[in-house]
Motif scaffolding. Structure first.
Motif, short mmCIF file in Angstrom:
data_model
loop_
_atom_site.label_atom_id
_atom_site.label_comp_id
_atom_site.label_asym_id
_atom_site.label_seq_id
_atom_site.Cartn_x
_atom_site.Cartn_y
_atom_site.Cartn_z
N ASP A 1 -5.74 -18.41 -31.10
CA ASP A 1 -5.14 -19.46 -30.28
C ASP A 1 -5.64 -20.84 -30.68
O ASP A 1 -4.87 -21.81 -30.68
N ARG A 2 -6.89 -20.92 -31.05
CA ARG A 2 -7.44 -22.21 -31.49
C ARG A 2 -6.78 -22.65 -32.81
O ARG A 2 -6.43 -23.82 -32.98
N ILE A 3 -6.63 -21.72 -33.73
CA ILE A 3 -6.00 -22.05 -35.01
C ILE A 3 -4.55 -22.46 -34.79
O ILE A 3 -4.06 -23.43 -35.40
N ASN A 4 -3.85 -21.75 -33.92
CA ASN A 4 -2.44 -22.07 -33.67
C ASN A 4 -2.25 -23.47 -33.10
O ASN A 4 -1.18 -24.06 -33.23
N PHE B 1 -16.98 -27.92 -34.55
CA PHE B 1 -17.38 -28.12 -35.95
C PHE B 1 -16.37 -27.51 -36.90
O PHE B 1 -15.97 -28.15 -37.88
N LEU B 2 -15.95 -26.28 -36.63
CA LEU B 2 -15.03 -25.63 -37.55
C LEU B 2 -13.72 -26.40 -37.68
O LEU B 2 -13.22 -26.60 -38.79
N SER B 3 -13.16 -26.83 -36.55
CA SER B 3 -11.90 -27.56 -36.62
C SER B 3 -12.07 -28.91 -37.30
O SER B 3 -11.20 -29.35 -38.05
N TRP B 4 -13.21 -29.55 -37.06
CA TRP B 4 -13.47 -30.82 -37.76
C TRP B 4 -13.59 -30.60 -39.26
O TRP B 4 -13.14 -31.43 -40.06
N SER B 5 -14.15 -29.47 -39.68
CA SER B 5 -14.40 -29.23 -41.11
C SER B 5 -13.10 -29.14 -41.92
O SER B 5 -13.14 -29.31 -43.14
N VAL B 6 -11.98 -28.87 -41.26
CA VAL B 6 -10.69 -28.82 -41.97
C VAL B 6 -9.80 -30.00 -41.59
O VAL B 6 -8.62 -30.03 -41.92
N SER B 7 -10.37 -30.98 -40.91
CA SER B 7 -9.62 -32.17 -40.52
C SER B 7 -9.39 -33.08 -41.72
O SER B 7 -10.03 -32.93 -42.78
N ASP B 8 -8.51 -34.05 -41.58
CA ASP B 8 -8.28 -35.03 -42.64
C ASP B 8 -9.58 -35.72 -43.03
O ASP B 8 -9.86 -35.92 -44.22
N GLU B 9 -10.35 -36.12 -42.02
CA GLU B 9 -11.59 -36.84 -42.30
C GLU B 9 -12.53 -36.03 -43.17
O GLU B 9 -13.04 -36.52 -44.19
N LYS C 1 -1.91 -26.05 -39.24
CA LYS C 1 -2.30 -24.64 -39.40
C LYS C 1 -1.59 -23.98 -40.59
O LYS C 1 -2.16 -23.12 -41.25
N ASP C 2 -0.35 -24.39 -40.86
CA ASP C 2 0.41 -23.78 -41.96
C ASP C 2 0.01 -24.34 -43.32
O ASP C 2 0.53 -23.90 -44.35
#
Length: 432
Positions: free
Chosen positions: A124-127, A337-345, A132-133
């Motif tokens: 759910d978090r990834i979605n 942290f995980l979601s930030w690690s794949v963010s644009d920044e 995500k795609d």
């Protein structure tokens, strides 16, 4: 995957029984964890989460953690564990219910952890991620079990062809035109060797001939590029006796027979196989993309996708994935942290700025990588490459005593007539 030290994977064979026992103790059974019920909760502030990573990907992990800690109230405390010891440490921690909040894994072994319930379900978090795609598809595939997702891409390493432009010029080849097929690869390597190899200081190409992980990382992409496969999708049946693989073996067999591959290729066990090209004595060879930034500053290096005998392009997408442990009490802070690690920044200002391969396909041509077309090319291959799936990958393909290495060595150096039986042995290993 870290093909530069495939013997380190031997721990995988030891881990199978230990991990099954440890995960039952840690998770109350071997079933994957249920969906995270706190998927939409906002993280508390001032939380410190723990994270483990293996030494093979230490530099990239440290950069991400340092940048995150600098800009967030929550903090990540990272522990780097020697790669040799990483899998046994995970198993022991699972058994003692002492897994960290976050842990990374060689992407090849993620299916083992997800099937044993060590990662939290973060579907759910990834979605909810707007991109995500665009996350590295091979890593996402291996982090998915029964339609649920457990990990994100963390660090990536791809297999590509490097060629030495100075040697190409001296050999009469166009230094700006690398190989576009495996046959051209062989032709260009042969030309370099025949024109420059008389003193024994230059070889046309090189590969790890006594290294199961090296064969996987560098030969399999030529199979994929030609439209073939090396296993069935379930990772239980070997297809390494089929024409797509045989054609690749035959080209390298011919190169070795002609002396184009360097004197020690047959004996090379893996730890030093990437060390020859930077010394300037190899014309063209498959290499990990992460070594581009380690090349001598005065060396002119071209980069090309690995191709099949007649064309196409592919790559082995290795590296690490990362997930939240199923026993964490800090899921929201860990996800921050995980979601930030794949963010644009993070992907642009941390990873791209340091010439690392990006975890997102939509950011491959950014302001930093655009400065070097080779980096743009490498990033573009993330969407075209593959990461094979097999629960018994380590025991079958990376173990020096495993059946894959015996098959590859017979195909390249020995009796190809033994390949059919050895392929059967690979299938038996995959199905144990």
């Amino acid at each position: 995957m870290n093909p530069r030290s495939p013997r380190r994977r031997r721990a995988g064979a030891i881990l199978v029984g230990l991990l099954a026992i440890a995960s039952v103790a840690a998770c109350g059974g071997a079933d994957p964890q249920p969906a995270d019920s706190a998927a939409s909760a906002a993280p508390a502030e001032g939380v410190t989460v723990t994270m483990w990573t293996r030494a093979a990907t230490q530099a990239q992990s440290e950069r991400l953690v340092a940048a995150y800690n600098k800009g967030h109230k929550n903090q990540v405390k990272m522990t780097v564990i020697p790669t040799d010891n990483y899998q046994p440490r995970i198993a022991a921690a699972a058994g003692a219910k002492q897994l960290p909040d976050i842990f990374a894994s060689d992407v090849i072994f993620v299916p083992n952890y997800t099937s044993q319930g060590l990662f939290l379900d973060i579907t759910d978090r990834i979605n909810a991620l707007p991109f995500k795609d665009k996350l590295a598809p091979s890593h996402m595939k291996l982090g998915t079990l029964d339609g649920r997702q457990y990990t994100l891409p963390h660090t990536l390493d791809l297999s590509v062809w490097f060629w030495n432009k100075d040697l190409y010029s001296k050999a009469g080849l166009d230094p700006e035109k690398g190989p576009t097929t495996l046959k051209e690869f062989a032709e260009q390597a042969t030309t370099v060797d025949e024109k420059l190899g008389q003193d024994g200081k230059v070889s046309g190409t090189f590969f790890g001939g006594n290294c199961g992980g090296c064969y996987v990382f560098t030969f399999w992409p030529s199979v994929w590029a030609s439209g073939g496969q090396v296993m069935n999708p379930e990772g239980t049946t070997s297809l390494n006796d089929q024409p797509a693989m045989t054609n690749v073996f035959n080209i390298y067999k011919d190169l070795y027979a002609k002396g184009i591959t360097g004197a020690t290729a047959k004996e090379e066990q893996g730890p030093t196989w990437t060390g020859f090209f930077p010394k300037g004595g190899i014309g063209v060879m498959p290499m990990p993309s992460t070594t581009l930034g380690l090349m001598p500053k005065d060396m002119k290096v071209g980069v090309a996708p690995i191709a099949g005998p007649d064309g196409g392009e592919s790559t082995f997408v290795g590296g690490d994935s990362v997930g939240i442990s199923s026993t964490t009490e800090n899921a929201d802070a860990a996800w921050e942290f995980l979601s930030w690690s794949v963010s644009d920044e993070a992907q642009v200002e941390v990873m791209a700025k340091n010439k690392d391969v990006l975890a997102r396909t939509d950011l491959s041509d950014n302001k930093y990588s655009a400065e070097d077309p080779r980096v743009v090319l490498i990033n573009s291959l993330v969407a075209k490459g593959q990461t094979p799936y097999a629960l018994r990958f380590g025991q079958t393909y990376n173990d020096p005593q495993g059946p894959w290495l015996r098959l590859a060595r017979e195909a390249v150096f020995g009796d190809p007539g033994k390949v059919a039986q050895l392929n059967t042995d690979i299938t038996k290993s995959l199905q144990q």
